[in-house]
Design a protein around this motif. Structure first.
Motif, PDB file in Angstrom:
ATOM      1  N   ASP A   1      28.469  36.454  23.920  1.00 13.67           N
ATOM      2  CA  ASP A   1      28.129  36.280  22.504  1.00 13.67           C
ATOM      3  C   ASP A   1      27.446  37.514  21.913  1.00 13.67           C
ATOM      4  O   ASP A   1      27.596  37.793  20.732  1.00 13.67           O
ATOM      5  N   VAL A   2      26.672  38.220  22.736  1.00 13.35           N
ATOM      6  CA  VAL A   2      25.882  39.356  22.241  1.00 13.35           C
ATOM      7  C   VAL A   2      26.163  40.577  23.112  1.00 13.35           C
ATOM      8  O   VAL A   2      26.043  40.505  24.338  1.00 13.35           O
ATOM      9  N   LEU A   3      26.530  41.672  22.467  1.00 15.81           N
ATOM     10  CA  LEU A   3      26.717  42.944  23.167  1.00 15.81           C
ATOM     11  C   LEU A   3      25.595  43.875  22.763  1.00 15.81           C
ATOM     12  O   LEU A   3      25.444  44.220  21.583  1.00 15.81           O
ATOM     13  N   LEU A   4      24.787  44.260  23.756  1.00 18.39           N
ATOM     14  CA  LEU A   4      23.710  45.235  23.521  1.00 18.39           C
ATOM     15  C   LEU A   4      24.211  46.595  23.993  1.00 18.39           C
ATOM     16  O   LEU A   4      24.556  46.755  25.166  1.00 18.39           O
ATOM     17  N   ALA A   5      24.271  47.570  23.085  1.00 17.80           N
ATOM     18  CA  ALA A   5      24.910  48.851  23.405  1.00 17.80           C
ATOM     19  C   ALA A   5      24.220  49.997  22.692  1.00 17.80           C
ATOM     20  O   ALA A   5      23.400  49.808  21.787  1.00 17.80           O
TER      21      ALA A   5
END
Length: 374
Positions: free
Chosen positions: A75-79
């Motif tokens: 659900d969440v992409l931290l990049a």
């Protein structure tokens, strides 16, 4: 919107996007903070499936992670800014940019463009540290990205970026940034001199096999200064108004072509009558300067019946091996009693006696130009 990254904002952004079956990008400028942010998201939204991606991951693992996120396995992409370009995921319509003050304006614009790529309303949160004052430049960047959010605003973002960086008005005198302190014309002159120095000194060997450009007036010097103790001016009884004289001096200083000089002279005669001797001598300064530039002379001094020619420094080997300098040496050999070559502090110069007027100095330089090269 620009705000500080609080738990309430982070939880609201993630929960809202998940409630409509969407996904979230959370961008951090540094890798070190990504895992801390991931732990924070998990604590606030336990149901969120999170994934971390950055450029230090092995290529195969990074590719697998991006594909998994695109398939909605998370659900969440931290990049980091690796998602700035080339990412097209219509299901991602919320983005949180942490420490947005550390990003450039074009970076923020590109990052914001990663959301809103479908028919859903998209949100982009620009987060700054709480309680820390922003620099004026960072504030301008954030205000610009916040103000220009409608479709087709890229040109406005680009113009703001140019203005913040210091390009200013390229077609006028209004400048900003470091160019405002230096002056646009001075900046251009310094830039030309730097390019010329690189071409004729540091990279002279690299360019040796290219077309011979020794006769190009801009290859060895970009400008030639002229000093004189002669009376060279537009007399007050010829051009009465001081502002008018200043305007004419500025126009004359910018003339480089013989045709422009001839037209300037005609306009002067038409407006003020027959040109006096002092002004006539002044009108010979532009061709004197242009001829000296062609000969590779940085400075010409006309004083006490002598003309002194100052050449480029000794590091410019290409000039002293050029046909143009050969013409000057030939003139010296043809007029040994009148000319004298000198060297001081690795700077060469030449004096020519019996030069009492600008016209005589111009005649000498033109003779040099017509000499055969060595």
């Amino acid at each position: 919107s620009v705000n500080s990254l609080t738990d309430d904002i982070l939880a609201e952004a993630v929960n809202f996007e998940m409630s409509r079956n969407g996904q979230v990008f959370i961008v951090n400028p540094r890798i070190e903070g990504l895992y801390e942010l991931e732990a924070r998201v998990k604590a606030l939204v336990p149901d969120a499936r999170t994934l971390v991606a950055h450029g230090q991951l092995p290529p195969a693992e990074l590719e697998k992670s991006i594909i998994s996120f695109a398939n909605h396995d998370y659900d969440v992409l931290l990049a980091t800014t690796i998602i700035e370009s080339g990412i097209d995921m219509p299901n991602v319509n919320t983005m949180v940019i942490n420490n947005a003050q550390n990003f450039g304006l074009s970076e923020l614009h590109q990052l914001r463009g990663r959301v809103g790529r479908s028919n859903r309303k998209a949100f982009c949160y620009l987060m700054v540290p709480p309680g820390q004052p922003l620099t004026p430049v960072a504030r301008r960047r954030l205000q610009a990205i916040e103000s220009f959010s409608e479709l087709g605003s890229g040109i406005h973002i680009a113009m703001q970026d140019l203005d913040i960086r210091g390009a200013g008005n390229l077609l006028g005198a209004e400048q900003s940034g470091f160019i405002a302190d230096l002056g646009y014309e001075t900046y251009q002159r310094v830039l030309r001199e730097a390019v010329t120095e690189l071409k004729t000194q540091e990279f002279s060997d690299v360019l040796a096999d290219m077309d011979n450009t020794a006769d190009n007036p801009d290859e060895f010097v970009t400008d030639c200064a002229v000093e004189s103790d002669l009376e060279l001016l537009l007399p007050a009884d010829y051009v009465p108004q001081a502002s008018e004289r200043i305007s004419l001096y500025k126009e004359l200083d910018s003339i480089e072509r013989d045709l422009d000089l001839a037209q300037f002279k005609l306009r002067l005669e038409d407006r003020f009558g027959k040109i006096p001797h002092e002004a006539d001598e002044l009108l010979r300064i532009p061709p004197l300067r242009q001829t000296a530039k062609r000969l590779g002379i940085e400075k010409v001094t006309l004083k006490q019946g002598y003309m002194y020619l100052y050449f480029v420094d000794d590091n410019n080997r290409a000039y002293y091996q050029s046909p143009m300098f050969g013409r000057i040496l030939n003139y010296l050999q043809a007029n040994p009693r009148r000319c004298r070559l000198r060297e001081k502090n690795k700077r060469r110069s030449m004096s020519v006696e019996k030069v009492a007027t600008v016209a005589e100095g111009l005649s000498v330089l033109q003779c040099m130009l017509k000499m055969d090269s060595l």
